[in-house]
Design a protein around this motif. Sequence first.
Motif, PDB file in Angstrom:
ATOM      1  N   UNK A 244      47.242  46.380  51.915  1.00 48.27           N
ATOM      2  CA  UNK A 244      46.452  47.161  50.959  1.00 48.27           C
ATOM      3  C   UNK A 244      45.588  46.267  50.059  1.00 48.27           C
ATOM      4  N   UNK A 245      46.187  45.196  49.526  1.00 50.18           N
ATOM      5  CA  UNK A 245      45.485  44.374  48.537  1.00 50.18           C
ATOM      6  C   UNK A 245      44.672  43.244  49.168  1.00 50.18           C
ATOM      7  N   UNK A 246      45.099  42.792  50.368  1.00 48.32           N
ATOM      8  CA  UNK A 246      44.433  41.647  50.988  1.00 48.32           C
ATOM      9  C   UNK A 246      42.933  41.828  51.178  1.00 48.32           C
ATOM     10  N   UNK A 247      42.492  42.925  51.801  1.00 50.60           N
ATOM     11  CA  UNK A 247      41.041  43.127  51.980  1.00 50.60           C
ATOM     12  C   UNK A 247      40.284  43.188  50.650  1.00 50.60           C
ATOM     13  N   UNK A 248      40.908  43.741  49.605  1.00 49.07           N
ATOM     14  CA  UNK A 248      40.272  43.789  48.289  1.00 49.07           C
ATOM     15  C   UNK A 248      40.094  42.375  47.739  1.00 49.07           C
ATOM     16  N   UNK A 249      41.113  41.525  47.927  1.00 51.55           N
ATOM     17  CA  UNK A 249      41.047  40.140  47.461  1.00 51.55           C
ATOM     18  C   UNK A 249      39.968  39.354  48.200  1.00 51.55           C
ATOM     19  N   UNK A 250      39.828  39.631  49.508  1.00 52.62           N
ATOM     20  CA  UNK A 250      38.887  38.872  50.331  1.00 52.62           C
ATOM     21  C   UNK A 250      37.459  39.433  50.285  1.00 52.62           C
ATOM     22  N   UNK A 251      37.257  40.555  49.615  1.00 55.23           N
ATOM     23  CA  UNK A 251      35.979  41.266  49.677  1.00 55.23           C
ATOM     24  C   UNK A 251      34.792  40.377  49.340  1.00 55.23           C
ATOM     25  N   UNK A 252      34.892  39.594  48.277  1.00 58.25           N
ATOM     26  CA  UNK A 252      33.776  38.752  47.838  1.00 58.25           C
ATOM     27  C   UNK A 252      33.990  37.281  48.155  1.00 58.25           C
ATOM     28  N   UNK A 253      34.855  37.011  49.102  1.00 60.53           N
ATOM     29  CA  UNK A 253      35.127  35.635  49.501  1.00 60.53           C
ATOM     30  C   UNK A 253      34.645  35.390  50.927  1.00 60.53           C
TER      31      UNK A 253
END
Length: 250
Positions: free
Chosen positions: A30-39
């Motif tokens: 759930x959180x991984x894609x949100x963390x990677x969104x701007x990376x």
Amino acid sequence: MVDPRVRGWLLLDSCTPTLVLTFIYLLIVYLGPKYMKNKMAYSLKNVLLLYNCSVTMLSFYMLVELISATWSAGYKLKCQGLFESGEGDIRVAKVLWWYYFSKLIEFLDTIFFILRKKNNQITFLHVYHHASMFNIWWCVLNWIPSGQSFFGPTLNSFIHVLMYSYYSLSTIPSMQKYLWWKRYLTQAQLVQFILTITHTLSALIFPCGFPLGCLFFQSSYMVTLVILFINFYMQVRKQVLFCMITKNSN
């Protein structure tokens, strides 16, 4: 009743570690894609090569050891009870523990997708399969760690040898033209599920004291995988046909 033969084995005495690890996995999904969104996406080429080779070797070990253990113990294909082969059952249970643990290792499949920003690969089927298998096999190891339980992991280990060896070799450009079995992987997985269902239900025709509730649960779970994999296969076929039509029209 919990099988006394597996008491004290790593992660088996309580369901808490398995449930907590599954919760952490779902939280990362759930959180991984949100963390990677701007990376920037990570390449991980060497890490993936090492990981896929390692899982291939583990799958090959489990395949060979399950065949050897069940053959030596005189396991029957039509129905094998939980307590028919003494030390042979313990040997099978030890391999099945590695099979259970491999489902934890395979959580890394999803984590690598997230780090590489391959979010389209993180489907409901992918997450459902990974999360459920780890928990189901905790239950299997605690209540039915031998006997009839050997068949599905034997087939699945063979499929994983094919699958992870493909993932390993596909990272080498010069090898890609030799990876002819890629196109058959989904079909092979479907055949695996159907054979496992057939084997599981055969114990109803040739009963050997194996718990009926476990047989029905396993068959029902396999049916859900058949439905989801057929849907996945059809979606892939539609995409291939669309690409072919688009290419020809241009």
